[in-house]
Design a protein around this motif. Sequence first.
Motif, PDB file in Angstrom:
ATOM      1  N   PRO A 182       0.843  -1.203   0.000  1.00 34.55           N
ATOM      2  CA  PRO A 182       0.000   0.000   0.000  1.00 34.55           C
ATOM      3  C   PRO A 182       0.880   1.255   0.000  1.00 34.55           C
ATOM      4  N   ALA A 183       0.430   2.296  -0.684  1.00 35.92           N
ATOM      5  CA  ALA A 183       1.243   3.511  -0.845  1.00 35.92           C
ATOM      6  C   ALA A 183       1.815   4.015   0.480  1.00 35.92           C
ATOM      7  N   LYS A 184       0.991   3.986   1.525  1.00 36.48           N
ATOM      8  CA  LYS A 184       1.446   4.519   2.826  1.00 36.48           C
ATOM      9  C   LYS A 184       2.613   3.734   3.407  1.00 36.48           C
ATOM     10  N   LYS A 185       2.740   2.490   2.995  1.00 34.58           N
ATOM     11  CA  LYS A 185       3.759   1.604   3.576  1.00 34.58           C
ATOM     12  C   LYS A 185       5.019   1.533   2.732  1.00 34.58           C
ATOM     13  N   LEU A 186       5.036   2.225   1.580  1.00 34.47           N
ATOM     14  CA  LEU A 186       6.138   2.014   0.626  1.00 34.47           C
ATOM     15  C   LEU A 186       7.511   2.269   1.227  1.00 34.47           C
ATOM     16  N   MET A 187       7.687   3.441   1.846  1.00 38.05           N
ATOM     17  CA  MET A 187       9.029   3.787   2.316  1.00 38.05           C
ATOM     18  C   MET A 187       9.466   2.893   3.475  1.00 38.05           C
ATOM     19  N   GLU A 188       8.490   2.552   4.331  1.00 36.51           N
ATOM     20  CA  GLU A 188       8.807   1.660   5.448  1.00 36.51           C
ATOM     21  C   GLU A 188       9.281   0.303   4.913  1.00 36.51           C
ATOM     22  N   GLU A 189       8.572  -0.199   3.928  1.00 32.72           N
ATOM     23  CA  GLU A 189       8.921  -1.509   3.354  1.00 32.72           C
ATOM     24  C   GLU A 189      10.304  -1.451   2.678  1.00 32.72           C
ATOM     25  N   ALA A 190      10.535  -0.375   1.908  1.00 38.23           N
ATOM     26  CA  ALA A 190      11.813  -0.264   1.186  1.00 38.23           C
ATOM     27  C   ALA A 190      12.971  -0.090   2.172  1.00 38.23           C
ATOM     28  N   MET A 191      12.762   0.735   3.203  1.00 40.23           N
ATOM     29  CA  MET A 191      13.841   0.950   4.180  1.00 40.23           C
ATOM     30  C   MET A 191      14.105  -0.325   4.996  1.00 40.23           C
ATOM     31  N   ASN A 192      13.039  -1.067   5.308  1.00 45.35           N
ATOM     32  CA  ASN A 192      13.240  -2.335   6.022  1.00 45.35           C
ATOM     33  C   ASN A 192      14.007  -3.331   5.161  1.00 45.35           C
ATOM     34  N   ALA A 193      13.658  -3.377   3.887  1.00 45.49           N
ATOM     35  CA  ALA A 193      14.383  -4.283   2.974  1.00 45.49           C
ATOM     36  C   ALA A 193      15.848  -3.869   2.922  1.00 45.49           C
ATOM     37  N   ALA A 194      16.090  -2.551   2.849  1.00 44.12           N
ATOM     38  CA  ALA A 194      17.473  -2.050   2.790  1.00 44.12           C
ATOM     39  C   ALA A 194      18.225  -2.395   4.077  1.00 44.12           C
ATOM     40  N   GLN A 195      17.542  -2.292   5.214  1.00 48.67           N
ATOM     41  CA  GLN A 195      18.184  -2.648   6.499  1.00 48.67           C
ATOM     42  C   GLN A 195      18.555  -4.121   6.523  1.00 48.67           C
ATOM     43  N   LYS A 196      17.676  -4.953   5.989  1.00 45.92           N
ATOM     44  CA  LYS A 196      17.954  -6.402   5.933  1.00 45.92           C
ATOM     45  C   LYS A 196      19.233  -6.654   5.136  1.00 45.92           C
ATOM     46  N   VAL A 197      19.341  -5.968   3.986  1.00 47.37           N
ATOM     47  CA  VAL A 197      20.532  -6.144   3.142  1.00 47.37           C
ATOM     48  C   VAL A 197      21.757  -5.603   3.885  1.00 47.37           C
ATOM     49  N   ALA A 198      21.570  -4.461   4.573  1.00 48.98           N
ATOM     50  CA  ALA A 198      22.695  -3.800   5.252  1.00 48.98           C
ATOM     51  C   ALA A 198      23.280  -4.650   6.384  1.00 48.98           C
ATOM     52  N   GLU A 199      22.484  -5.585   6.912  1.00 47.77           N
ATOM     53  CA  GLU A 199      22.976  -6.450   7.999  1.00 47.77           C
ATOM     54  C   GLU A 199      23.926  -7.535   7.509  1.00 47.77           C
ATOM     55  N   LYS A 200      23.911  -7.803   6.202  1.00 49.63           N
ATOM     56  CA  LYS A 200      24.721  -8.912   5.678  1.00 49.63           C
ATOM     57  C   LYS A 200      26.178  -8.482   5.533  1.00 49.63           C
ATOM     58  N   SER A 201      26.996  -9.442   5.158  1.00 54.27           N
ATOM     59  CA  SER A 201      28.390  -9.110   4.836  1.00 54.27           C
ATOM     60  C   SER A 201      28.412  -8.351   3.511  1.00 54.27           C
ATOM     61  N   MET A 202      29.079  -7.200   3.513  1.00 52.76           N
ATOM     62  CA  MET A 202      29.128  -6.366   2.302  1.00 52.76           C
ATOM     63  C   MET A 202      29.803  -7.095   1.134  1.00 52.76           C
ATOM     64  N   ILE A 203      30.821  -7.862   1.455  1.00 54.34           N
ATOM     65  CA  ILE A 203      31.528  -8.602   0.385  1.00 54.34           C
ATOM     66  C   ILE A 203      30.559  -9.582  -0.270  1.00 54.34           C
ATOM     67  N   THR A 204      29.807 -10.281   0.564  1.00 55.15           N
ATOM     68  CA  THR A 204      28.887 -11.292   0.043  1.00 55.15           C
ATOM     69  C   THR A 204      27.765 -10.642  -0.760  1.00 55.15           C
ATOM     70  N   VAL A 205      27.271  -9.517  -0.258  1.00 53.54           N
ATOM     71  CA  VAL A 205      26.203  -8.805  -0.969  1.00 53.54           C
ATOM     72  C   VAL A 205      26.693  -8.342  -2.344  1.00 53.54           C
ATOM     73  N   MET A 206      27.890  -7.765  -2.380  1.00 53.59           N
ATOM     74  CA  MET A 206      28.400  -7.281  -3.674  1.00 53.59           C
ATOM     75  C   MET A 206      28.658  -8.448  -4.626  1.00 53.59           C
ATOM     76  N   ALA A 207      29.112  -9.570  -4.062  1.00 52.19           N
ATOM     77  CA  ALA A 207      29.368 -10.752  -4.896  1.00 52.19           C
ATOM     78  C   ALA A 207      28.058 -11.297  -5.456  1.00 52.19           C
ATOM     79  N   ALA A 208      27.015 -11.323  -4.620  1.00 50.20           N
ATOM     80  CA  ALA A 208      25.715 -11.831  -5.075  1.00 50.20           C
ATOM     81  C   ALA A 208      25.147 -10.932  -6.179  1.00 50.20           C
ATOM     82  N   LYS A 209      25.279  -9.618  -5.985  1.00 47.91           N
ATOM     83  CA  LYS A 209      24.789  -8.683  -7.007  1.00 47.91           C
ATOM     84  C   LYS A 209      25.520  -8.909  -8.339  1.00 47.91           C
ATOM     85  N   GLU A 210      26.832  -9.053  -8.229  1.00 43.84           N
ATOM     86  CA  GLU A 210      27.644  -9.266  -9.438  1.00 43.84           C
ATOM     87  C   GLU A 210      27.222 -10.552 -10.149  1.00 43.84           C
ATOM     88  N   ALA A 211      26.966 -11.594  -9.356  1.00 36.37           N
ATOM     89  CA  ALA A 211      26.638 -12.892  -9.955  1.00 36.37           C
ATOM     90  C   ALA A 211      25.258 -12.856 -10.625  1.00 36.37           C
TER      91      ALA A 211
END
Length: 258
Positions: A182-211
């Motif tokens: 829902p429109a009202k929840k968009l930023m909360e959902e996107a920021m939560n997703a970003a926080q989830k990604v931010a908790e991971k190992s940066m090396i692994t995240v960049m490697a997964a993106k590259e792959a």
Amino acid sequence: MAYETIIVEIEDHVALIKLNRPDALNALNDQLMSELATALGEAQQNDKVRCIVLTGSEKAFAAGADIKMMSEKSFVDVFTEDLFTPDSEAITRIRKPIIAAVSGYALGGGCELAMMCDFIICSDTAKFGQPEINLGVIAGLGGTQRLTRFVGKSKAMDMNLTGRFMDAEEAERSGLVSRVVPAKKLMEEAMNAAQKVAEKSMITVMAAKEAVNRSYETTLREGLLFERRVFHSLFATEDQKEGMAAFTEKRQAQFRDK
Ligand code: HXC
């Protein structure tokens, strides 16, 4: 750096970049594309930033390239300038993850910009389209290429030839977006997703993106080999030891990007 066409906020390891040309529904011009490429480059360099969220306003993520700016240009002008190409290529070379949070219109270059991000979360008000055909041109930043890979030939042709808009429900069904909220929840959902990604190992995240991105550039056999080699190489990191030890010890992993 001070920007005029975007707003950048860094909050808990997430850089939130907001397109900010409200009078033109965030239409993309040279200044906006250049500021966006610079801000993303800064986020890439900033050790505090672990994920990026790109968004627009409630009414428009971006309504395309600025038609008023383009209308008087000649072939020689756009060919010589190579309109938006260096900045858009710089955007797609960012190695940190970028989530697009789309509300309202994502049209033409706006839809193409969202597709340059790693995944798209949209609100139920989102409308995607490649209406360039109505202006006597075609898509110029990936609308015939990335969109086809996302939604297949039939829908990509439909959108590029008729110029019709795709709503959020169809966009999710077709694989263009990963989630609709829902429109009202968009930023909360996107920021939560970003926080989830931010908790991971940066090396692994960049490697997964590259792959994942490699799958668009190569054959299945070569892509699988690339994936396997990257998988193998991650066993050289401390974060792999930590991640697997944490699982065995039934605790939260403390990644250190090493
Ligand atoms: C410049 C734009 C704009 C655009 C909207 N505006 N889109 N200005 N370029 N792409 C401006 C309008 O002129 C208007 O300002 C203001 O934003 C509000 O827009 P309205 O049209 O009044 O709003 P609305 O009636 O709600 O309609 C919204 C809309 C419509 C459906 C999104 O604005 C629209 O169709 N926009 C154009 C979409 C488009 O064709 N995009 C593709 C562009 S080509 P004023 O001051 O006039 O009132 C492209 C190529 C990319 O993207 C490749 C590059 C290499």
